[in-house]
Motif scaffolding. Structure first.
Motif, PDB file in Angstrom:
ATOM      1  N   ILE A  46       0.852  -1.184   0.000  1.00 39.74           N
ATOM      2  CA  ILE A  46       0.000   0.000   0.000  1.00 39.74           C
ATOM      3  C   ILE A  46       0.890   1.237   0.000  1.00 39.74           C
ATOM      4  N   ASP A  47       0.589   2.162  -0.905  1.00 38.04           N
ATOM      5  CA  ASP A  47       1.367   3.395  -1.053  1.00 38.04           C
ATOM      6  C   ASP A  47       0.488   4.586  -0.675  1.00 38.04           C
ATOM      7  N   GLU A  48       0.717   5.142   0.499  1.00 40.53           N
ATOM      8  CA  GLU A  48      -0.084   6.283   0.964  1.00 40.53           C
ATOM      9  C   GLU A  48       0.546   7.615   0.589  1.00 40.53           C
ATOM     10  N   SER A  49       1.662   7.595  -0.127  1.00 45.49           N
ATOM     11  CA  SER A  49       2.359   8.836  -0.467  1.00 45.49           C
ATOM     12  C   SER A  49       1.762   9.525  -1.689  1.00 45.49           C
ATOM     13  N   GLN A  50       1.001   8.780  -2.517  1.00 43.93           N
ATOM     14  CA  GLN A  50       0.434   9.356  -3.734  1.00 43.93           C
ATOM     15  C   GLN A  50      -1.048   9.678  -3.540  1.00 43.93           C
ATOM     16  N   GLN A  51      -1.531  10.640  -4.327  1.00 43.61           N
ATOM     17  CA  GLN A  51      -2.959  10.938  -4.356  1.00 43.61           C
ATOM     18  C   GLN A  51      -3.399  11.187  -5.785  1.00 43.61           C
ATOM     19  N   ILE A  52      -4.647  10.802  -6.076  1.00 46.12           N
ATOM     20  CA  ILE A  52      -5.157  10.979  -7.431  1.00 46.12           C
ATOM     21  C   ILE A  52      -5.284  12.473  -7.746  1.00 46.12           C
ATOM     22  N   ASP A 249       1.011   1.305 -10.432  1.00 48.96           N
ATOM     23  CA  ASP A 249       2.405   0.845 -10.342  1.00 48.96           C
ATOM     24  C   ASP A 249       2.530  -0.326  -9.377  1.00 48.96           C
ATOM     25  N   GLU A 250       1.555  -1.238  -9.467  1.00 49.74           N
ATOM     26  CA  GLU A 250       1.540  -2.465  -8.666  1.00 49.74           C
ATOM     27  C   GLU A 250       1.476  -2.200  -7.164  1.00 49.74           C
ATOM     28  N   LYS A 251       0.876  -1.067  -6.788  1.00 48.95           N
ATOM     29  CA  LYS A 251       0.639  -0.754  -5.384  1.00 48.95           C
ATOM     30  C   LYS A 251      -0.800  -0.260  -5.224  1.00 48.95           C
ATOM     31  N   TRP A 252      -1.372  -0.505  -4.046  1.00 54.69           N
ATOM     32  CA  TRP A 252      -2.710   0.028  -3.741  1.00 54.69           C
ATOM     33  C   TRP A 252      -2.564   1.437  -3.170  1.00 54.69           C
ATOM     34  N   VAL A 253      -3.214   2.380  -3.833  1.00 56.79           N
ATOM     35  CA  VAL A 253      -3.172   3.777  -3.410  1.00 56.79           C
ATOM     36  C   VAL A 253      -4.517   4.133  -2.777  1.00 56.79           C
ATOM     37  N   PRO A 254      -4.565   4.416  -1.456  1.00 58.31           N
ATOM     38  CA  PRO A 254      -5.833   4.808  -0.826  1.00 58.31           C
ATOM     39  C   PRO A 254      -6.286   6.177  -1.337  1.00 58.31           C
ATOM     40  N   VAL A 255      -7.571   6.304  -1.621  1.00 60.80           N
ATOM     41  CA  VAL A 255      -8.133   7.579  -2.074  1.00 60.80           C
ATOM     42  C   VAL A 255      -8.678   8.323  -0.858  1.00 60.80           C
ATOM     43  N   LYS A 256      -8.172   9.522  -0.630  1.00 56.87           N
ATOM     44  CA  LYS A 256      -8.626  10.354   0.485  1.00 56.87           C
ATOM     45  C   LYS A 256      -9.543  11.438  -0.084  1.00 56.87           C
ATOM     46  N   PRO A 257     -10.862  11.239   0.032  1.00 58.71           N
ATOM     47  CA  PRO A 257     -11.800  12.155  -0.624  1.00 58.71           C
ATOM     48  C   PRO A 257     -11.719  13.568  -0.035  1.00 58.71           C
ATOM     49  N   ILE A 258     -11.805  14.541  -0.928  1.00 53.70           N
ATOM     50  CA  ILE A 258     -11.914  15.942  -0.532  1.00 53.70           C
ATOM     51  C   ILE A 258     -13.400  16.252  -0.372  1.00 53.70           C
ATOM     52  N   PRO A 259     -13.821  16.839   0.740  1.00 49.85           N
ATOM     53  CA  PRO A 259     -15.249  17.137   0.946  1.00 49.85           C
ATOM     54  C   PRO A 259     -15.835  17.925  -0.235  1.00 49.85           C
ATOM     55  N   GLY A 260     -17.022  17.498  -0.663  1.00 49.12           N
ATOM     56  CA  GLY A 260     -17.725  18.187  -1.744  1.00 49.12           C
ATOM     57  C   GLY A 260     -17.344  17.757  -3.141  1.00 49.12           C
ATOM     58  N   THR A 261     -16.396  16.828  -3.258  1.00 47.44           N
ATOM     59  CA  THR A 261     -15.966  16.399  -4.591  1.00 47.44           C
ATOM     60  C   THR A 261     -16.724  15.166  -5.058  1.00 47.44           C
ATOM     61  N   LEU A 262     -16.638  14.910  -6.351  1.00 46.67           N
ATOM     62  CA  LEU A 262     -17.018  13.625  -6.933  1.00 46.67           C
ATOM     63  C   LEU A 262     -15.731  12.926  -7.352  1.00 46.67           C
ATOM     64  N   ILE A 263     -15.623  11.648  -7.057  1.00 50.06           N
ATOM     65  CA  ILE A 263     -14.485  10.857  -7.528  1.00 50.06           C
ATOM     66  C   ILE A 263     -14.898  10.234  -8.853  1.00 50.06           C
ATOM     67  N   VAL A 264     -14.152  10.533  -9.904  1.00 47.47           N
ATOM     68  CA  VAL A 264     -14.509  10.109 -11.265  1.00 47.47           C
ATOM     69  C   VAL A 264     -13.468   9.122 -11.767  1.00 47.47           C
TER      70      VAL A 264
END
Length: 348
Positions: A46-52, A249-264
């Motif tokens: 799991i890679d928590e250093s990246q964000q979408i 890149d062969e790692k699971w990246v957790p998505v940390k939602p920003i309030p009010g956004t839609l994840i597309v």
């Protein structure tokens, strides 16, 4: 979308017990059908250093944001959409109504239960056999568009505002979809009117997902790894509990939602239509030991009659990477399999 098309694609889903009811028993040992040995001995880090990426829809008429959208679709297949134009009040009401539905007594929710061999209604997704591994979630799945094909039998009347709120929310998601599809077409170098016309009378499927807390959260999954069969997927995080992870890149990246956004995210149909330029990314949902998680996922699909294959403009200079078939053929092929990798069936 013709309900017969969907029914044929999803036919064979077996009824199983409510996970919410199961979780309410505070079991110390989770039934074996939910236990996933592969995640107990996780080999994918799991890679928590990246964000979408974050895309500002209000700036998409400007070149820089349009380029950011192109890179997000190409490199990530996911982005968070801010300033999407859906009123905060409507989103807040939709969240409340969704939470209130899942708080109803089980017998009241069961009034909207899926019928045999159907996916619409209250229940679970694609249970094919008695020994199949199950996801730790319940859902309410509805087909709001096209409007003439709505089956109101599955639309809750409690909470009393649900139907009106859901109708408005569905309409607003459609507007966002058309806007994004036109920008995607522009970035791909194809005709925005042509591509968006496939989605004007779109087949929209919205799933409200309820992931109960789980004492053995490290051994279960809220949603198994998969890519989406749809064109575009628009996700609303209903409460503040995270759980969505994407594979990069062969790692699971957790998505940390920003309030009010839609994840597309790009679905398989957009990857196919873009001839592989844009990516439909594998993702999954993990659950929380102490807190429930709720989300609303809207799958935006082309209308019946659309041919699913690389767009003609895009195969003039580059060989087609995917087959072309009718929407019905595509759905039956795509939804007949299990797990990730189904997109490979479409590759030439």
């Amino acid at each position: 979308m013709d309900t017969k098309v969907v029914s044929r694609a999803f036919a064979g889903s077996l009824p199983v017990d409510s996970v919410q009811a199961l979780a309410s028993k505070n079991l110390k040992n989770i039934p074996s059908r939910y236990i996933r040995p592969e995640i107990e001995f996780e080999v994918v880090p799991i890679d928590e250093s990246q964000q979408i990426p974050v895309i500002d829809m209000s700036k998409l008429d400007h070149g820089d944001e349009q380029k950011k959208l192109h890179q997000a679709c190409k490199d990530w297949g996911f982005f968070q959409l801010i300033n999407h134009g859906i009123a905060d009040e409507l989103i807040a009401k939709m969240k409340i109504d969704t939470q209130e539905f899942f708080k109803l007594p089980m017998e009241e929710k069961m009034a909207y239960a899926q019928l045999p061999n159907e996916i619409e209604g209250y229940g679970q997704t694609l249970v094919r056999s008695a020994d199949q591994k199950l996801d730790w979630n319940d859902m309410l799945c509805l087909f709001p568009l096209p409007v003439p094909l709505r089956n109101m039998r599955f639309w809750p009347t409690n909470p009393p505002s649900f139907r009106e709120t859901f109708d408005k929310y569905s309409t607003e998601l459609h507007k966002v979809t058309i806007y994004l599809i036109k920008r995607i077409a522009k970035n791909l170098g194809t005709d925005p009117k042509m591509l968006s016309s496939f989605f004007e009378d779109e087949a929209q499927v919205i799933r409200m997902n309820y992931y109960p807390p789980c004492a053995e959260e490290s051994k279960v999954l809220g949603a198994s790894p998969h890519s989406d069969a749809a064109g575009l997927t628009l996700l609303l995080q209903v409460n503040e509990v995270e759980g969505l992870q994407i594979k990069k890149d062969e790692k699971w990246v957790p998505v940390k939602p920003i309030p009010g956004t839609l994840i597309v995210n790009m679905g398989d149909i957009i990857e196919i239509m873009s001839n592989g330029e844009y990516r439909s990314i594998e993702h999954r949902v993990v659950v929380n030991q102490e807190k429930e998680r709720l989300s609303m996922v809207a799958f935006q699909n082309p209308k019946v009659g659309t041919e699913i294959g690389p767009l003609a403009d895009l195969v003039k200079t580059k060989k087609a990477q995917y087959k072309t078939m009718s929407l019905e053929e595509y759905l039956i092929l795509r939804l007949s399999g299990k797990g990730p990798g189904m997109l490979n069936q479409m590759k030439l």
